[in-house]
Motif scaffolding. Structure first.
Motif, PDB file in Angstrom:
ATOM      1  N   HIS A 192       0.833  -1.207   0.000  1.00  0.00           N
ATOM      2  CA  HIS A 192       0.000   0.000   0.000  1.00  0.00           C
ATOM      3  C   HIS A 192       0.869   1.260   0.000  1.00  0.00           C
ATOM      4  CE1 HIS A 192      -3.389   2.631   0.950  1.00  0.00           C
ATOM      5  NE2 HIS A 192      -2.636   3.167   1.895  1.00  0.00           N
ATOM      6  N   ALA A 193       1.888   1.269   0.836  1.00  0.00           N
ATOM      7  CA  ALA A 193       2.753   2.451   0.930  1.00  0.00           C
ATOM      8  C   ALA A 193       3.482   2.711  -0.383  1.00  0.00           C
ATOM      9  CB  ALA A 193       3.752   2.278   2.070  1.00  0.00           C
ATOM     10  N   GLU A 194       3.955   1.657  -1.032  1.00  0.00           N
ATOM     11  CA  GLU A 194       4.629   1.820  -2.325  1.00  0.00           C
ATOM     12  C   GLU A 194       3.673   2.419  -3.355  1.00  0.00           C
ATOM     13  OE1 GLU A 194       7.647   1.700  -2.917  1.00  0.00           O
ATOM     14  OE2 GLU A 194       8.672   0.151  -1.731  1.00  0.00           O
ATOM     15  N   ARG A 195       2.418   1.963  -3.353  1.00  0.00           N
ATOM     16  CA  ARG A 195       1.423   2.521  -4.284  1.00  0.00           C
ATOM     17  C   ARG A 195       1.176   3.998  -3.993  1.00  0.00           C
ATOM     18  NH1 ARG A 195      -1.203  -2.464  -3.359  1.00  0.00           N
ATOM     19  NH2 ARG A 195      -2.607  -1.467  -1.852  1.00  0.00           N
ATOM     20  N   MET A 196       1.089   4.342  -2.714  1.00  0.00           N
ATOM     21  CA  MET A 196       0.843   5.736  -2.341  1.00  0.00           C
ATOM     22  C   MET A 196       2.019   6.623  -2.726  1.00  0.00           C
ATOM     23  SD  MET A 196      -2.183   5.897  -1.078  1.00  0.00           S
ATOM     24  CE  MET A 196      -2.192   7.453  -0.189  1.00  0.00           C
ATOM     25  N   LEU A 197       3.223   6.119  -2.586  1.00  0.00           N
ATOM     26  CA  LEU A 197       4.396   6.905  -2.970  1.00  0.00           C
ATOM     27  C   LEU A 197       4.434   7.117  -4.476  1.00  0.00           C
ATOM     28  CD1 LEU A 197       7.089   5.312  -0.618  1.00  0.00           C
ATOM     29  CD2 LEU A 197       6.211   7.652  -0.513  1.00  0.00           C
ATOM     30  N   ARG A 198       4.017   6.106  -5.249  1.00  0.00           N
ATOM     31  CA  ARG A 198       3.976   6.265  -6.710  1.00  0.00           C
ATOM     32  C   ARG A 198       2.881   7.250  -7.124  1.00  0.00           C
ATOM     33  NH1 ARG A 198       4.953   0.576  -6.553  1.00  0.00           N
ATOM     34  NH2 ARG A 198       2.713   0.180  -6.802  1.00  0.00           N
ATOM     35  N   SER A 199       1.713   7.139  -6.508  1.00  0.00           N
ATOM     36  CA  SER A 199       0.598   8.019  -6.881  1.00  0.00           C
ATOM     37  C   SER A 199       0.841   9.454  -6.436  1.00  0.00           C
ATOM     38  CB  SER A 199      -0.708   7.502  -6.273  1.00  0.00           C
ATOM     39  OG  SER A 199      -0.667   7.563  -4.853  1.00  0.00           O
ATOM     40  N   GLN A 200       1.747   9.635  -5.477  1.00  0.00           N
ATOM     41  CA  GLN A 200       2.050  10.979  -4.995  1.00  0.00           C
ATOM     42  C   GLN A 200       2.575  11.880  -6.109  1.00  0.00           C
ATOM     43  OE1 GLN A 200       5.481  11.566  -2.351  1.00  0.00           O
ATOM     44  NE2 GLN A 200       4.102  12.507  -0.869  1.00  0.00           N
ATOM     45  N   LYS A 201       3.213  11.256  -7.090  1.00  0.00           N
ATOM     46  CA  LYS A 201       3.750  12.034  -8.211  1.00  0.00           C
ATOM     47  C   LYS A 201       2.642  12.671  -9.027  1.00  0.00           C
ATOM     48  CE  LYS A 201       7.805   9.008  -8.566  1.00  0.00           C
ATOM     49  NZ  LYS A 201       8.545   8.048  -9.421  1.00  0.00           N
ATOM     50  N   THR A 257       7.192  10.546  10.578  1.00  0.00           N
ATOM     51  CA  THR A 257       7.967  11.139   9.492  1.00  0.00           C
ATOM     52  C   THR A 257       7.029  11.416   8.331  1.00  0.00           C
ATOM     53  OG1 THR A 257       9.988  10.963   8.166  1.00  0.00           O
ATOM     54  CG2 THR A 257       8.614   8.989   8.316  1.00  0.00           C
ATOM     55  N   THR A 258       7.429  12.301   7.437  1.00  0.00           N
ATOM     56  CA  THR A 258       6.570  12.693   6.319  1.00  0.00           C
ATOM     57  C   THR A 258       7.297  12.522   4.992  1.00  0.00           C
ATOM     58  OG1 THR A 258       7.273  15.012   6.516  1.00  0.00           O
ATOM     59  CG2 THR A 258       5.272  14.354   7.698  1.00  0.00           C
ATOM     60  N   ALA A 259       6.493  12.328   3.941  1.00  0.00           N
ATOM     61  CA  ALA A 259       7.006  12.270   2.570  1.00  0.00           C
ATOM     62  C   ALA A 259       6.260  13.331   1.770  1.00  0.00           C
ATOM     63  CB  ALA A 259       6.785  10.884   1.971  1.00  0.00           C
ATOM     64  N   CYS A 260       6.960  14.388   1.406  1.00  0.00           N
ATOM     65  CA  CYS A 260       6.335  15.495   0.682  1.00  0.00           C
ATOM     66  C   CYS A 260       6.547  15.336  -0.823  1.00  0.00           C
ATOM     67  CB  CYS A 260       6.918  16.820   1.155  1.00  0.00           C
ATOM     68  SG  CYS A 260       6.639  17.134   2.919  1.00  0.00           S
ATOM     69  N   PRO A 261       5.629  15.893  -1.636  1.00  0.00           N
ATOM     70  CA  PRO A 261       5.792  15.815  -3.098  1.00  0.00           C
ATOM     71  C   PRO A 261       7.138  16.401  -3.533  1.00  0.00           C
ATOM     72  CG  PRO A 261       3.613  16.629  -2.530  1.00  0.00           C
ATOM     73  CD  PRO A 261       4.386  16.589  -1.253  1.00  0.00           C
ATOM     74  N   GLY A 262       7.777  15.740  -4.446  1.00  0.00           N
ATOM     75  CA  GLY A 262       9.073  16.202  -4.937  1.00  0.00           C
ATOM     76  C   GLY A 262      10.246  15.543  -4.255  1.00  0.00           C
ATOM     77  N   THR A 316      12.463  12.301  -2.863  1.00  0.00           N
ATOM     78  CA  THR A 316      12.782  11.014  -3.495  1.00  0.00           C
ATOM     79  C   THR A 316      13.133   9.957  -2.446  1.00  0.00           C
ATOM     80  OG1 THR A 316      15.081  11.709  -3.759  1.00  0.00           O
ATOM     81  CG2 THR A 316      13.588  12.083  -5.628  1.00  0.00           C
ATOM     82  N   LYS A 317      12.481  10.027  -1.292  1.00  0.00           N
ATOM     83  CA  LYS A 317      12.763   9.059  -0.234  1.00  0.00           C
ATOM     84  C   LYS A 317      12.132   7.712  -0.575  1.00  0.00           C
ATOM     85  CE  LYS A 317      12.858  12.495   3.506  1.00  0.00           C
ATOM     86  NZ  LYS A 317      12.198  12.908   4.771  1.00  0.00           N
ATOM     87  N   SER A 318      12.872   6.644  -0.314  1.00  0.00           N
ATOM     88  CA  SER A 318      12.339   5.301  -0.500  1.00  0.00           C
ATOM     89  C   SER A 318      11.527   4.921   0.735  1.00  0.00           C
ATOM     90  CB  SER A 318      13.471   4.301  -0.694  1.00  0.00           C
ATOM     91  OG  SER A 318      14.232   4.184   0.496  1.00  0.00           O
ATOM     92  N   LEU A 319      10.733   3.874   0.593  1.00  0.00           N
ATOM     93  CA  LEU A 319       9.946   3.399   1.734  1.00  0.00           C
ATOM     94  C   LEU A 319      10.866   2.943   2.863  1.00  0.00           C
ATOM     95  CD1 LEU A 319       7.281   2.669   3.061  1.00  0.00           C
ATOM     96  CD2 LEU A 319       7.336   0.481   1.833  1.00  0.00           C
ATOM     97  N   ASP A 320      11.955   2.267   2.541  1.00  0.00           N
ATOM     98  CA  ASP A 320      12.891   1.813   3.575  1.00  0.00           C
ATOM     99  C   ASP A 320      13.448   2.992   4.363  1.00  0.00           C
ATOM    100  OD1 ASP A 320      12.532  -0.823   2.962  1.00  0.00           O
ATOM    101  OD2 ASP A 320      14.308  -0.988   1.695  1.00  0.00           O
ATOM    102  N   GLN A 321      13.776   4.072   3.656  1.00  0.00           N
ATOM    103  CA  GLN A 321      14.323   5.243   4.345  1.00  0.00           C
ATOM    104  C   GLN A 321      13.267   5.884   5.243  1.00  0.00           C
ATOM    105  OE1 GLN A 321      16.101   8.155   1.780  1.00  0.00           O
ATOM    106  NE2 GLN A 321      16.531   9.583   3.437  1.00  0.00           N
ATOM    107  N   LEU A 322      12.020   5.965   4.756  1.00  0.00           N
ATOM    108  CA  LEU A 322      10.949   6.555   5.551  1.00  0.00           C
ATOM    109  C   LEU A 322      10.687   5.736   6.812  1.00  0.00           C
ATOM    110  CD1 LEU A 322       8.588   7.489   2.596  1.00  0.00           C
ATOM    111  CD2 LEU A 322       9.616   9.125   4.191  1.00  0.00           C
ATOM    112  N   LEU A 323      10.704   4.427   6.680  1.00  0.00           N
ATOM    113  CA  LEU A 323      10.488   3.567   7.849  1.00  0.00           C
ATOM    114  C   LEU A 323      11.626   3.702   8.847  1.00  0.00           C
ATOM    115  CD1 LEU A 323       9.074   0.318   6.190  1.00  0.00           C
ATOM    116  CD2 LEU A 323       7.830   2.116   7.387  1.00  0.00           C
ATOM    117  N   LEU A 324      12.843   3.853   8.341  1.00  0.00           N
ATOM    118  CA  LEU A 324      13.985   4.033   9.230  1.00  0.00           C
ATOM    119  C   LEU A 324      13.883   5.375   9.957  1.00  0.00           C
ATOM    120  CD1 LEU A 324      16.559   2.729  10.232  1.00  0.00           C
ATOM    121  CD2 LEU A 324      17.787   3.793   8.353  1.00  0.00           C
ATOM    122  N   GLU A 325      13.416   6.409   9.241  1.00  0.00           N
ATOM    123  CA  GLU A 325      13.216   7.713   9.873  1.00  0.00           C
ATOM    124  C   GLU A 325      12.171   7.633  10.978  1.00  0.00           C
ATOM    125  OE1 GLU A 325      14.263  10.471   5.940  1.00  0.00           O
ATOM    126  OE2 GLU A 325      12.227  10.410   6.744  1.00  0.00           O
TER     127      GLU A 325
END
Length: 601
Positions: free
Chosen positions: A183-192, A293-298, A300-309
């Motif tokens: 789900h998270a990978e899909r959300m990160l892709r659709s964020q673009k 932690t947050t992932a903002c548009p623009g 380029t954080k990977s899911l692994d990096q976000l989870l580590l954060e």
């Protein structure tokens, strides 16, 4: 002209055929073909009834002879014009003078659709009606299709069930780690495309292990379900919640101001989860810490990096006292970058002997005598210099190296202790910090006994300080048994950071301690706060009633030193005397100080 194929024979042998002459006029037709057309065909022209579509269009009756015995495709043009039925057919001459022909048709793949169009049922046929061949063929085909559909549905259902089991936590019925990752990978892709920010909330249940240990796993499951209900209610349809591991959950929300929403939700979740939970005749209480932690548009954080954060933010929340949330920021970002470097360098550093013991002296204030030293680990990094545990302990614990580091440092400290004895520096004891994990290890007592026996050091000369985490996460049978085993073997035990709220008075009874170390927050500035003086005096009085030795940590001012001495503290340590030092510096400090280390009598 004599009919070379009488109707009776046609009905019996070729129910889906028509006999026609050289002009294309149909002489008679089989009953099945007539049912398909909808009315008698005799007298009609073949080209008005059939359209030849392959191998090429046929429009003149004189062309029949060129298609004799060849496989052709024809379409039956019904009078209603709504339906056209495709046949596989063949023209055959059935007279010696090639003046009479037969077109024999087969439904083939159109059998099922044709019967549905014609609405044929078993009752439409008489027993002797050759058209029953059509229905019998259809019945076999329908049975095969029905069986195939049934098997397909079973396979589909089994696949869906397997996918659900593979993506769902069986206890809480929440999505599991795999489902969350997808789900998270899909959300990160659709964020673009949608440009929405995402917030990740990593939620850890505090004191959950205690519930399992004290009330059993059934109680633990009950608490997990209760926490799940809180999370479902908090996020509703606006967030995706999953269970990652035993007591760890994660949620993902999206929107415009996700950070403010995440902090608002965190406050509510911590408040609700901290409410007492009624289980059978008992009331169970846990808590929650949350890393955000947050992932903002623009970005380029990977899911692994976000989870580590989020994991790092959660660790900070726990280190800050638990029952709180922490947002990942630039400061933690720098810490994360350093962690990556330290992770890569830690194993080689251990092999190279870069982890060393530092020693902070413990003084008897009544006499000024140097009585002992607390051992503290330091990393002598070749580029970064001297690193304190706060800078690398998270990396060590995350990579399961803290036990190995402690063991190596402890052996070096014991070597130093024995060396000092040989050269005349006699200390009553040397103190080591001990984690809950090590204390619960049944092999630890044998391990430390081997270490001291090799150096001819007595158990009574070694004190183990029990960290606050032992009393938060580790007050269970293995930990208590480990403490009892150490005490029975002759080692001393001290309760560290007492008075901060992490260690309870009950711990003085359940853990066989000899010494209590009053936290520096009570000692540093003791002279300036009447309230703190009263609390400290009460703690010291309690310990004296229990006949426990008392160590005051964090003494930095002579006025605080005088007060703890007047209150009856047995030992003191702090920057007023010395900071933690290397073995050589400690030796020099001890030699220069001698018995005048403390001037207060």
């Amino acid at each position: 002209m004599r009919d070379p194929l009488p109707r009776a024979i046609l009905e019996s042998l070729c129910p889906c055929a028509a006999v026609f002459d050289a002009d294309g006029t149909i002489l008679h037709s089989g009953p099945t073909l007539e049912k398909a057309y909808g009315e008698p065909l005799a007298g009609k022209n073949l080209l008005d009834i059939f359209k030849v579509t392959a191998p090429r269009a046929l429009s003149k009756t004189k062309d029949f002879k060129r298609f004799l015995t060849r496989k052709i495709s024809v379409t039956l043009m019904r009078p209603d014009g709504d339906h056209r039925i495709a046949f596989r057919s063949q023209f055959i001459s059935i007279s010696d003078d090639d003046r009479t022909f037969i077109v024999n048709c087969s439904f083939g793949q159109s059998l099922l659709s044709s019967v549905e169009i014609l609405d044929l049922e078993e009752g439409n046929f008489s027993f002797a009606d050759p058209s029953m061949d059509l229905f019998n063929s259809l019945s076999v085909q329908q049975e095969l299709i029905t069986e195939h559909q049934h098997l397909t549905e079973k396979l589909k259902s089994a696949k869906q069930s397997a996918e659900r089991r593979a993506n769902t936590d069986p206890l809480t019925d929440l999505p599991n780690r795999r489902a969350f990752s997808d789900h998270a990978e899909r959300m990160l892709r659709s964020q673009k495309q949608d440009g929405k920010a995402l917030a990740f909330l990593l939620i850890d249940l505090d004191k959950f292990k205690q519930v399992n240990d004290m009330f059993g796993h059934a109680a633990g499951d009950f608490v997990l379900k209760a926490a799940t209900n809180v999370l479902r209610s908090a996020f509703g349809d606006n967030g995706f919640v999953a269970r990652l591991s035993s007591d760890e959950f994660i949620a993902l929300i999206t929107g415009k101001d996700v950070l403010a929403e995440a902090e608002k939700l965190s406050f509510s979740i911590i408040s609700q989860i901290s409410e007492p939970i009624k289980y059978e005749s008992s009331r169970v209480q846990i808590g929650a810490s949350i890393g955000i932690t947050t992932a903002c548009p623009g970005q380029t954080k990977s899911l692994d990096q976000l989870l580590l954060e989020a994991d790092l933010a959660l660790f900070e929340a726990k280190e800050g006292g638990r029952l709180r949330s922490q947002v990942y920021d630039a400061r933690l970002g720098r810490k994360y970058a350093l962690m990556g470097r330290l992770t890569r360098e830690m194993e080689p550093a251990l092999a190279a002997g870069e982890f060393v013991p530092f020693f902070q002296p413990q003084i008897e204030p009544a006499t000024g005598r140097l009585t002992g030293a607390e051992v503290l680990v330091r990393w002598l990094h070749p580029q970064l210099g001297l690193l304190n545990p706060v800078e690398f302990i998270f990396v060590a614990e995350r990579n399961r190296m803290m036990g190995r580091i402690d063991h190596e440092v402890r052996k070096l400290a014991l070597d130093t202790f024995k060396k000092w004895q040989r050269y005349g520096l006699q200390l009553d004891q040397m103190s080591f910090n001990l984690t809950a994990e090590k204390l619960g290890d049944k092999t630890f007592v044998d391990e430390i006994m081997r270490d001291i026996e090799q150096r001819k050091i007595k158990p009574s000369q070694i004190c183990f300080e029990l960290l606050e985490s032992i009393l938060i996460d580790g007050a269970n049978a293995p930990v208590l048994e480990g403490a009892a085993d150490l005490s029975f073997a002759g080692f001393k035990l001290a309760l560290d950071d007492f008075g901060t709220g992490h260690a309870s008075i009950a711990s003085l009874i359940s853990v066989p301690v000899d010494t209590v170390k009053i936290d520096r927050s009570f000692i540093n500035g003791l002279h300036s706060s009447k309230r703190i003086r009263s609390m400290t005096k009460a703690i010291i009085g309690l310990c004296q009633q229990l006949r426990l030795k008392i160590v005051a940590e964090g003494v930095e001012d002579v006025r605080d030193l005088q007060l703890v001495q007047e209150m009856g503290c047995d030992y003191v340590q702090g920057y007023y005397f010395a900071k933690p030092m290397s073995s050589n510096d400690f030796w020099d400090w001890a030699q220069s100080r001698q018995i005048e280390a403390c001037n207060v009598r």
